[in-house]
Design a protein around this motif. Structure first.
Motif, short mmCIF file in Angstrom:
data_model
loop_
_atom_site.label_atom_id
_atom_site.label_comp_id
_atom_site.label_asym_id
_atom_site.label_seq_id
_atom_site.Cartn_x
_atom_site.Cartn_y
_atom_site.Cartn_z
N THR A 1 0.86 -1.31 -0.16
CA THR A 1 0.01 0.13 -0.07
C THR A 1 0.73 1.20 -0.04
OG1 THR A 1 -0.14 0.23 2.45
CG2 THR A 1 -1.86 -1.37 1.32
N SER A 2 0.34 2.05 -0.12
CA SER A 2 1.07 3.49 -0.31
C SER A 2 1.30 4.00 1.04
CB SER A 2 0.07 4.78 -0.81
OG SER A 2 -1.29 4.81 -0.39
N GLU B 1 2.95 1.80 3.04
CA GLU B 1 4.20 1.08 3.46
C GLU B 1 3.50 -0.17 3.89
OE1 GLU B 1 6.74 1.41 1.73
OE2 GLU B 1 6.02 3.58 1.18
N LYS C 1 -0.04 0.73 -3.97
CA LYS C 1 1.21 0.99 -4.53
C LYS C 1 1.65 -0.09 -5.72
CE LYS C 1 5.30 1.30 -2.48
NZ LYS C 1 6.16 2.07 -1.58
N SER C 2 1.60 -1.44 -5.09
CA SER C 2 1.60 -2.59 -6.34
C SER C 2 0.80 -3.62 -5.83
CB SER C 2 3.32 -2.82 -6.29
OG SER C 2 3.63 -3.36 -5.07
#
Length: 154
Positions: free
Chosen positions: A96-97, A99, A145-146
């Motif tokens: 996630t954005s 972390e 994020k990925s």
């Protein structure tokens, strides 16, 4: 230079309703990369068909180009919502954005967010042994994020 929009249109002409474009890029030196996927899995034959269609639509006498058509690899991060839909009911790993890194079952992939179910053995108050604790997390796509598929050999 070959225009990306023209390549996208040509690729779309060869897609059936179970297929989708993951990414199309055209470099300044006319290196064209096309990533396509399908809810039923991509075949080499379908990639070849798309490649030939795109290739025959351009005149090499006018513009020289290099063309690569493939499906995204299993280790590649998801780029479009359709990939989340494809992997519903399967295990994925996300970062996630903020972390967080989580691995779990992709229960739902909606229009705005996904639902990820994780399970872990934890010490539960009042129990001697660790118990399996199942949690659900909701993430909006812009918070991820990925994300990628978890490969298991069972």
């Amino acid at each position: 230079m070959i225009e990306k929009e023209i390549v996208i249109k040509l690729v779309e002409e060869k897609l059936d309703d179970k297929m989708f474009i993951v990414e199309v890029s055209v470099s300044k030196s006319n290196v064209i990369n096309v990533f396509v996927d399908s809810f039923e899995g991509m075949t080499i034959e379908k990639c070849i068909e798309i490649s030939r269609h795109v290739e025959h639509s351009f005149d090499r006498e006018e513009e020289d180009f290099e063309l690569q058509v493939s499906s995204p690899g299993l280790t590649e991060s998801f780029r479009v919502k359709q990939q989340y839909l494809k992997y519903q009911g399967r295990e994925i790993e996300i970062a996630t954005s903020d972390e967080q890194k989580l691995k779990g079952l992709l229960k739902e992939a909606g229009e705005e967010e996904i639902v990820l179910e994780t399970s872990s053995k934890e010490k539960v108050e009042g129990q001697n042994k660790k118990q399996v604790v199942v949690r659900e997390f909701k993430f909006k796509y812009n918070e991820i994020k990925s994300a990628k598929a978890v490969i298991t050999f069972k």
